[in-house]
Design a protein around this motif. Sequence first.
Motif, PDB file in Angstrom:
ATOM      1  N   ARG A  87      -0.029 -12.025   3.000  1.00 16.89           N
ATOM      2  CA  ARG A  87      -1.396 -12.467   2.815  1.00 16.89           C
ATOM      3  C   ARG A  87      -1.809 -12.069   1.405  1.00 16.89           C
ATOM      4  NH1 ARG A  87      -3.934 -13.810   7.736  1.00 16.89           N
ATOM      5  NH2 ARG A  87      -2.762 -13.100   9.562  1.00 16.89           N
ATOM      6  N   LEU A  88      -2.636 -12.919   0.805  1.00 15.47           N
ATOM      7  CA  LEU A  88      -3.148 -12.647  -0.537  1.00 15.47           C
ATOM      8  C   LEU A  88      -4.639 -12.375  -0.443  1.00 15.47           C
ATOM      9  CD1 LEU A  88      -1.264 -15.201  -2.781  1.00 15.47           C
ATOM     10  CD2 LEU A  88      -1.496 -12.775  -3.253  1.00 15.47           C
ATOM     11  N   LEU A  89      -5.034 -11.201  -0.907  1.00 13.06           N
ATOM     12  CA  LEU A  89      -6.422 -10.788  -0.834  1.00 13.06           C
ATOM     13  C   LEU A  89      -7.011 -10.726  -2.233  1.00 13.06           C
ATOM     14  CD1 LEU A  89      -8.632  -9.595   1.163  1.00 13.06           C
ATOM     15  CD2 LEU A  89      -7.928  -7.364   0.278  1.00 13.06           C
ATOM     16  N   ASN A  90      -8.178 -11.376  -2.407  1.00 13.66           N
ATOM     17  CA  ASN A  90      -8.870 -11.236  -3.683  1.00 13.66           C
ATOM     18  C   ASN A  90      -9.508  -9.858  -3.740  1.00 13.66           C
ATOM     19  OD1 ASN A  90     -11.427 -11.564  -5.542  1.00 13.66           O
ATOM     20  ND2 ASN A  90     -10.050 -13.238  -6.063  1.00 13.66           N
ATOM     21  N   VAL A  91      -9.188  -9.102  -4.765  1.00 11.44           N
ATOM     22  CA  VAL A  91      -9.572  -7.701  -4.836  1.00 11.44           C
ATOM     23  C   VAL A  91     -11.079  -7.527  -4.885  1.00 11.44           C
ATOM     24  CG1 VAL A  91      -9.391  -5.608  -6.240  1.00 11.44           C
ATOM     25  CG2 VAL A  91      -7.400  -7.082  -5.934  1.00 11.44           C
ATOM     26  N   PHE A  92     -11.804  -8.455  -5.491  1.00 13.05           N
ATOM     27  CA  PHE A  92     -13.240  -8.267  -5.684  1.00 13.05           C
ATOM     28  C   PHE A  92     -14.083  -8.954  -4.610  1.00 13.05           C
ATOM     29  CE2 PHE A  92     -11.706  -6.788  -9.669  1.00 13.05           C
ATOM     30  CZ  PHE A  92     -12.655  -5.880 -10.118  1.00 13.05           C
ATOM     31  N   THR A  93     -13.723 -10.144  -4.175  1.00 16.57           N
ATOM     32  CA  THR A  93     -14.504 -10.794  -3.117  1.00 16.57           C
ATOM     33  C   THR A  93     -14.051 -10.351  -1.731  1.00 16.57           C
ATOM     34  OG1 THR A  93     -13.033 -12.721  -2.918  1.00 16.57           O
ATOM     35  CG2 THR A  93     -14.770 -12.812  -4.596  1.00 16.57           C
ATOM     36  N   GLU A  94     -12.853  -9.734  -1.659  1.00 19.50           N
ATOM     37  CA  GLU A  94     -12.282  -9.245  -0.393  1.00 19.50           C
ATOM     38  C   GLU A  94     -12.160 -10.368   0.628  1.00 19.50           C
ATOM     39  OE1 GLU A  94     -14.629  -5.886   0.808  1.00 19.50           O
ATOM     40  OE2 GLU A  94     -13.652  -4.557  -0.641  1.00 19.50           O
ATOM     41  N   ARG A  95     -11.741 -11.532   0.140  1.00 19.29           N
ATOM     42  CA  ARG A  95     -11.453 -12.665   1.017  1.00 19.29           C
ATOM     43  C   ARG A  95     -10.001 -13.067   0.816  1.00 19.29           C
ATOM     44  NH1 ARG A  95     -15.590 -11.043   2.514  1.00 19.29           N
ATOM     45  NH2 ARG A  95     -17.493 -12.176   3.094  1.00 19.29           N
ATOM     46  N   HIS A  96      -9.396 -13.571   1.888  1.00 22.15           N
ATOM     47  CA  HIS A  96      -7.996 -13.961   1.842  1.00 22.15           C
ATOM     48  C   HIS A  96      -7.842 -15.399   1.347  1.00 22.15           C
ATOM     49  CE1 HIS A  96      -7.829 -10.591   4.765  1.00 22.15           C
ATOM     50  NE2 HIS A  96      -6.645 -10.380   4.215  1.00 22.15           N
ATOM     51  N   LEU A  97      -6.683 -15.656   0.745  1.00 23.59           N
ATOM     52  CA  LEU A  97      -6.304 -17.026   0.404  1.00 23.59           C
ATOM     53  C   LEU A  97      -5.993 -17.759   1.699  1.00 23.59           C
ATOM     54  CD1 LEU A  97      -5.430 -19.233  -1.626  1.00 23.59           C
ATOM     55  CD2 LEU A  97      -3.177 -18.168  -1.650  1.00 23.59           C
ATOM     56  N   GLN A  98      -6.702 -18.852   1.950  1.00 25.52           N
ATOM     57  CA  GLN A  98      -6.654 -19.520   3.246  1.00 25.52           C
ATOM     58  C   GLN A  98      -6.506 -21.014   3.049  1.00 25.52           C
ATOM     59  OE1 GLN A  98      -7.024 -18.076   6.310  1.00 25.52           O
ATOM     60  NE2 GLN A  98      -7.549 -19.786   7.655  1.00 25.52           N
ATOM     61  N   THR A  99      -5.907 -21.691   4.041  1.00 25.44           N
ATOM     62  CA  THR A  99      -5.868 -23.149   4.040  1.00 25.44           C
ATOM     63  C   THR A  99      -6.181 -23.668   5.430  1.00 25.44           C
ATOM     64  OG1 THR A  99      -4.556 -25.101   3.486  1.00 25.44           O
ATOM     65  CG2 THR A  99      -3.393 -23.294   4.556  1.00 25.44           C
ATOM     66  N   HIS A 100      -6.718 -24.899   5.475  1.00 26.46           N
ATOM     67  CA  HIS A 100      -7.067 -25.563   6.732  1.00 26.46           C
ATOM     68  C   HIS A 100      -6.531 -26.980   6.699  1.00 26.46           C
ATOM     69  CE1 HIS A 100      -9.880 -22.352   7.835  1.00 26.46           C
ATOM     70  NE2 HIS A 100     -10.370 -22.430   6.602  1.00 26.46           N
ATOM     71  N   ARG A 101      -6.500 -27.592   7.869  1.00 29.35           N
ATOM     72  CA  ARG A 101      -6.104 -29.002   7.930  1.00 29.35           C
ATOM     73  C   ARG A 101      -7.307 -29.912   7.699  1.00 29.35           C
ATOM     74  NH1 ARG A 101      -2.376 -27.064  11.963  1.00 29.35           N
ATOM     75  NH2 ARG A 101      -0.232 -27.599  11.387  1.00 29.35           N
ATOM     76  N   LEU A 102      -8.206 -29.475   6.869  1.00 28.97           N
ATOM     77  CA  LEU A 102      -9.340 -30.284   6.454  1.00 28.97           C
ATOM     78  C   LEU A 102      -9.041 -30.887   5.088  1.00 28.97           C
ATOM     79  CD1 LEU A 102     -12.261 -27.853   7.382  1.00 28.97           C
ATOM     80  CD2 LEU A 102     -11.512 -29.855   8.669  1.00 28.97           C
ATOM     81  N   PRO A 103      -9.540 -32.081   4.806  1.00 27.30           N
ATOM     82  CA  PRO A 103      -9.301 -32.659   3.476  1.00 27.30           C
ATOM     83  C   PRO A 103      -9.932 -31.795   2.384  1.00 27.30           C
ATOM     84  CG  PRO A 103     -10.121 -34.316   5.014  1.00 27.30           C
ATOM     85  CD  PRO A 103     -10.291 -32.995   5.688  1.00 27.30           C
ATOM     86  N   ALA A 104      -9.244 -31.681   1.287  1.00 31.19           N
ATOM     87  CA  ALA A 104      -9.798 -30.959   0.142  1.00 31.19           C
ATOM     88  C   ALA A 104     -11.042 -31.685  -0.370  1.00 31.19           C
ATOM     89  CB  ALA A 104      -8.755 -30.838  -0.956  1.00 31.19           C
ATOM     90  N   ALA A 105     -11.897 -30.953  -1.052  1.00 31.34           N
ATOM     91  CA  ALA A 105     -13.179 -31.510  -1.475  1.00 31.34           C
ATOM     92  C   ALA A 105     -13.009 -32.694  -2.419  1.00 31.34           C
ATOM     93  CB  ALA A 105     -14.014 -30.418  -2.141  1.00 31.34           C
ATOM     94  N   ILE A 106     -12.073 -32.625  -3.357  1.00 30.66           N
ATOM     95  CA  ILE A 106     -11.877 -33.693  -4.347  1.00 30.66           C
ATOM     96  C   ILE A 106     -10.594 -34.467  -4.059  1.00 30.66           C
ATOM     97  CG2 ILE A 106     -11.691 -34.215  -6.807  1.00 30.66           C
ATOM     98  CD1 ILE A 106     -14.385 -33.041  -5.948  1.00 30.66           C
ATOM     99  N   THR A 107      -9.499 -33.753  -3.859  1.00 30.99           N
ATOM    100  CA  THR A 107      -8.200 -34.389  -3.607  1.00 30.99           C
ATOM    101  C   THR A 107      -8.063 -34.602  -2.106  1.00 30.99           C
ATOM    102  OG1 THR A 107      -7.379 -33.071  -5.471  1.00 30.99           O
ATOM    103  CG2 THR A 107      -5.754 -34.281  -4.191  1.00 30.99           C
ATOM    104  N   LYS A 108      -8.597 -35.704  -1.627  1.00 27.29           N
ATOM    105  CA  LYS A 108      -8.755 -35.912  -0.189  1.00 27.29           C
ATOM    106  C   LYS A 108      -7.436 -35.975   0.571  1.00 27.29           C
ATOM    107  CE  LYS A 108     -13.271 -36.298  -0.391  1.00 27.29           C
ATOM    108  NZ  LYS A 108     -14.161 -35.291   0.230  1.00 27.29           N
ATOM    109  N   HIS A 109      -6.348 -36.378  -0.094  1.00 24.86           N
ATOM    110  CA  HIS A 109      -5.086 -36.507   0.625  1.00 24.86           C
ATOM    111  C   HIS A 109      -4.358 -35.163   0.753  1.00 24.86           C
ATOM    112  CE1 HIS A 109      -3.977 -36.899  -3.634  1.00 24.86           C
ATOM    113  NE2 HIS A 109      -2.810 -36.410  -3.283  1.00 24.86           N
ATOM    114  N   MET A 110      -4.977 -34.079   0.293  1.00 29.13           N
ATOM    115  CA  MET A 110      -4.412 -32.741   0.453  1.00 29.13           C
ATOM    116  C   MET A 110      -5.321 -31.889   1.321  1.00 29.13           C
ATOM    117  SD  MET A 110      -2.879 -31.874  -3.327  1.00 29.13           S
ATOM    118  CE  MET A 110      -1.799 -33.036  -4.162  1.00 29.13           C
ATOM    119  N   TYR A 111      -4.785 -30.755   1.771  1.00 18.98           N
ATOM    120  CA  TYR A 111      -5.566 -29.837   2.587  1.00 18.98           C
ATOM    121  C   TYR A 111      -6.425 -28.939   1.700  1.00 18.98           C
ATOM    122  CZ  TYR A 111      -2.520 -31.047   6.539  1.00 18.98           C
ATOM    123  OH  TYR A 111      -1.833 -31.714   7.520  1.00 18.98           O
TER     124      TYR A 111
END
Length: 738
Positions: free
Chosen positions: A395-419
């Motif tokens: 798992r990759l954790l952002n040291v300052f925001t303390e959130r993990h690098l995550q992905t979903h099966r939702l379309p990306a905001a701009i590149t719709k054909h990617m997650y």
Amino acid sequence: MLSALLRQEVKVTEKRTEQARQPEGGGRLYAVVWWLSLVSLVIVTSLLRYYQIGDPPAVTWDEYHFLRFSQHYLNGTYFQDVHPPLGKMIIGGIGYLAGQNRTQLVNVKHVYQYPYDQWYIFMRMGVATFGILQVITSFLTVWEISRSLSAAFMTAVLIVCDPAAHALNRLVILDPILLWFILLSTFCGVKFASQRHNPFGLRWWLWMTATGVALGLTMAVKYVGAFVVALIGVQAVYDLWEQYCDLTASLWNLVKHVLARCVGLILVPLLLYLATFALHLQILDKGSTMPGIGLGSAQFRLSFPDNVIGQRTPPVVMYGAQVTILSTVPAIGYLTTSYDLYPPEFTAEHQILSFDMNMDELNAWAFKHADDEDIVDLRSPDYVPEPVMHGDLVRLLNVFTERHLQTHRLPAAITKHMYMACGYGEIGEFPEGGVWRVLVDDPSAEPGVTPLSAIHPGFRLISNRTGCALRPGISKYPEWGYHAWEAACDPKGLNLNDPSQVFQIDENVNPRIPAENLKERFQLSTIQRIIEMHRVMFASNQRLTFYEFEGEEGIQKHLSSRPWMWPVLYRGCPGHASDMHSLYFVGSPQVYFLNLAVLGLLPVLAVSYAYRRARQTTQTEPSRLVEGVVFLATGWALHYLPFWAMGRILYFHHYLPAFFFSTMITGLLTDAAIGRLEGFLRPGLRGFVRPTVVAAFTAFYVNSFITNWALAFGLVTVDDEAHPETIKDHFYFDSWLL
């Protein structure tokens, strides 16, 4: 008709040239008039270019960029731009001579105060000097082609009286410098062609070398210079074809011509072009933490003398170490997240994940085992270093925001054909989409054996849940994403042929591990750094396209135009300035429509000329005037037609190089028409025709310049309800938008 026109012009110019060579009488008088004409043009142009050059008293249009670049040169701090460095170095040199303020950051809202900021006036004057040189060089080019003072003078008058050519030469931008180098290359090419009957003589070598030098300088300012390189290349191919068709010459003669041009027109400009990059890197030696350092590779960053991190970096990435993850795709940047969330229409409350070219605390990440609740504590006395291995689930954790690098099966905001990729899940949470498999980008890598190294080789991150591969998207976020490059996850998964999936560890901070001097292992040579700069420039230029959202790019759409609009003046370009002064960059209808009429007449004249030549019983070589018009018409086409195929953002000023070529054609053919008119009159009246027409021509265009004064100098905004005057009051067409 054209042949008659040209025959008459050749006779007139040959007679005039013969008179100019005479030591007494008319020849001496003609020489005096010639010099008086040129000097008067220089004086008038200088007065107009320098007049009220402090207006607008604010950062105007692209001055923001180039004044900032000049400060970089003065301070020795590296920056990356989409253009080669010579023009910006010249502006930096002008800034040095002008005493430019090195510390006060330039911004688009900055208003200059006189006399405290008088340096900006001197900088504008320095750049405006190149506008004066443009007039001189155009005059000399037309003179060299036609040996006609009236043709050269009318050409210069058209250029001086055009508001677009005038206004853009009064700002601290690259275009005045570029335009002069283009015209200088053209002039040197014409002079070189005039030496074709004396090959390998001293003048032949000097003008060929001068042409090569001018080409190298042009390409080192902007890549638009490639069009004039193509023009001189076409000329060289034509000359070599003539040598090949000369059956009286030996094959060795052709070989000598080819080798000479390879040296003078290829090697000389190439070496000069590369030398400007080497000088650029020599001046800018402070760059390891500069804004935008993420546009290049980690190896490029190591090459700066002020990079001390590279001298104390652990070579292997350990769990718990603070790292920065850099895309290997040029001009993308570091993987980063933000405390800001995606808009509700895209997803739940997930932090925006993107790529940022700047180095800051939000770029800091740490690897942790997929099942570990916390990251490894580097300060613990029980700390045992454990390297991140090829094939590990992490798992990759952002040291300052303390959130993990995550992905979903939702379309990306701009590149719709990617997650979508995002920041999600606090420490102690175990979201399924936050587990990634580390794959070292090395064919010999073995799971559990090959560690993840800093700098080189790269690595890939494959989602253990969806199998998608982390990579940059195809575009940038809109304003809500701060125009950073989108981070997405490719559902097609691992693709060894896709370099956009490869990342590298740049900084690797771990005080518990012995450090090495990675600069000695990975530092790039000067030529390698120059090659990387080109990769970044080419990648950045390819991305200067329209985006599908509003914001700054929406403004760019409003300011931009398409090539078909330029010759017909369908739209100009508003100039960003302060509220106290408004500008609109657009050409003069009086000048542009004359140029357009002459360009439209060229095909008719060409067909007529070809027909008359075909009917001649004895074929003669084309006159110098015909060759000159063909040369300039080719230059116009090469500097205009390629823009039709470009998908990038374009502005009205991109037509200016083609404008200069069309104006020189207009000067030549207008003068040829005057020569034809002289042929219809009695000998006693012929001497009055040319001065009368040139005087009327000059008076008309001087009056047009005065009429278009607001377009040339801008308009001071007057807060007067009784007399509300705006720049729109001086517009000719409704299509001129603000």
